[in-house]
Design an enzyme around this catalytic site. Structure first.
Site, mmCIF file in Angstrom:
data_model
loop_
_atom_site.group_PDB
_atom_site.id
_atom_site.type_symbol
_atom_site.label_atom_id
_atom_site.label_comp_id
_atom_site.label_asym_id
_atom_site.label_seq_id
_atom_site.Cartn_x
_atom_site.Cartn_y
_atom_site.Cartn_z
ATOM 1 C CG HIS A 178 40.561 37.494 37.254
ATOM 2 N ND1 HIS A 178 41.017 36.854 36.192
ATOM 3 C CD2 HIS A 178 39.446 36.879 37.615
ATOM 4 C CE1 HIS A 178 40.060 36.052 35.693
ATOM 5 N NE2 HIS A 178 39.195 35.906 36.608
ATOM 6 C CB CYS A 192 44.876 40.436 35.842
ATOM 7 S SG CYS A 192 46.010 40.173 34.597
ATOM 8 C CD GLN A 203 43.296 30.655 40.108
ATOM 9 O OE1 GLN A 203 43.785 29.673 40.401
ATOM 10 N NE2 GLN A 203 43.647 31.604 39.030
ATOM 11 C CE LYS A 214 43.181 30.695 35.170
ATOM 12 N NZ LYS A 214 44.364 31.477 35.075
ATOM 13 C CG ASP A 267 36.189 33.638 37.217
ATOM 14 O OD1 ASP A 267 36.453 32.325 36.812
ATOM 15 O OD2 ASP A 267 36.800 34.742 37.107
#
Length: 404
Positions: free
Chosen positions: A123, A363, A203, A226, A200
């Site tokens: 993203h 995104c 998630q 998240k 990253d």
């Protein structure tokens, strides 16, 4: 201490889901999760009873709050199995954490011609900071393409990983298809070439246990919102030696030892990267979310999520023109399109029926461009979703497609 997964007991802890005037079928948890009562009560308690600053002042309230603030850092250190609490830096979110690495480590290290490998599945937050620092330093951003099944092209990765590579930046799990990148292999290969690996985890940390020492990740970032926590708080994990060698990014209070007009002496880790008054309430509330999550049978929760995902896929597979995009076997989410119908039209009709999911480019313009799509609909599940949620979604989608 965890207890067997009980969906009704879990769901009852989410006021937004059980106290709403009308039933909500929330299938957009990859964007942000709903919040458990324990986290909400932590925020409420802070602003009702404990508001004060940290690391400043000599009164009891700030001393007590400073202790809780630093205990929250220890909670994150334990979550990631970081070697030292100094390796945990508070940020506003994963995006700011990635920008911090780009503007501190990368900007002070990169030379013209150096290369930054970035996955095509990322993203924008894991693409744009590298483009900015590349323009500032003369470095080059090199794309790692994906395959036709929306996984990382590992042959291309190994081919493009060269002696020029200084940074490899990839997601742990991607946000469009839920693709789980082989970060263990990627990190080891990056190190073998003398590059650092930036992961990253926005998630990934939601669905997996993360051990940054076992991974040997140089940097790992995630956002609180998240992970069932509040917005406006996130984490940068970095190896201590890297963080100590990095120059400060933001300047201001708390990140200094001594300031004069002749010069400034900076404090050590982690304060060097935490200028100004931090988001104290959200930091403590994030720790509360992690404690809450630690009490849940995570494996049971993941089995529950995967069963719901399969139920959803079975329920929509016969819709004319529906195509699943890059379906991943272990993902908690899936994206789809319906040929001949715009994704926003479907999302609008679903919303009118109380079903909330994401429609658009997520995104992730480069990934959608590679797929030849302008957008998809995305169903992303969390541990509080139920079979009734899936049945409402399936019925609503059939109705929307019949109307359009």
């Amino acid at each position: 201490m965890t207890t067997p997964f009980d969906i009704q007991a879990i769901r009852s802890q989410f006021p937004a889901l059980v106290d709403a005037a009308h039933p909500i079928t929330f299938l957009d948890s990859a964007a942000t999760t709903q919040k458990p009562l324990a986290m909400i009560q932590s925020l409420d308690s802070f602003y009702r009873q404990h508001s004060a600053n940290v690391h400043r002042g000599s009164h009891q309230l700030t001393a007590s709050l400073t202790q809780r603030f630093e205990q929250a850092r220890d909670t994150v250190r334990d979550l990631l199995n970081a070697r030292d609490r100094k390796e945990i830096i508070w940020t506003r979110g994963a995006t700011e954490a990635l920008n911090l690495v780009a503007q501190s480590w990368a900007r002070s290290t990169l030379q013209p011609g150096d290369e930054i490998l970035v996955s095509e599945l990322e993203h924008h937050a894991n693409i744009v900071p590298w483009q900015i620092v590349a323009e500032q330093t003369g470095a080059v951003v090199v794309k790692i393409p994906m395959t036709s099944d929306c996984t990382l092209d590992m042959d291309a990765f190994h081919q493009r990983l060269t002696a020029k590579t200084r940074i490899v930046a990839v997601a742990h799990i991607t946000n469009v298809t839920g693709t789980r990148n082989p970060i263990e292999t990627i990190i080891a290969a990056a190190h073998a070439r003398g590059a650092i690996a930036v992961i990253d985890g926005a998630q990934g940390i939601v669905h997996e246990t993360v051990d940054v020492q076992a991974l040997d990740a140089d940097f790992y970032v995630f956002s609180g919102h998240k992970l069932f926590g509040p917005s406006g708080i996130g984490v940068l994990y970095g190896k201590q030696a890297l963080l100590e060698a990095m120059p400060p990014w933001h300047g201001g209070g708390k990140m200094v030892e001594k300031v004069s007009f002749e010069g400034t002496q900076y404090t050590g880790l982690p304060g060097k990267f935490e200028a100004g008054t931090p988001n104290i309430a959200s930091t403590i509330a994030l720790a509360e979310s992690i404690h809450w999550l630690n009490g849940i049978d995570r494996q049971g929760a993941e089995r529950h999520i995967h069963a719901l995902r399969q139920k959803a896929l079975d329920g929509i597979k016969d819709i004319d023109g529906l195509r699943i995009i890059g379906l991943q076997p272990e993902a908690s989410l899936f994206s789809f399109v319906v040929d001949g119908i715009h994704h926003h039209d479907i999302a609008t009709l679903l919303d009118e029926q109380g079903v909330t999911l994401r429609a658009g480019n997520h995104c992730a313009h480069p990934m959608l461009d590679a797929l030849g799509l302008t957008g998809t609909l995305r169903v992303s599940l969390a541990l509080y979703n139920t079979e009734e949620d899936i049945e409402r979604f399936v019925a609503a989608l059939h109705k929307a497609c019949d109307l359009l």
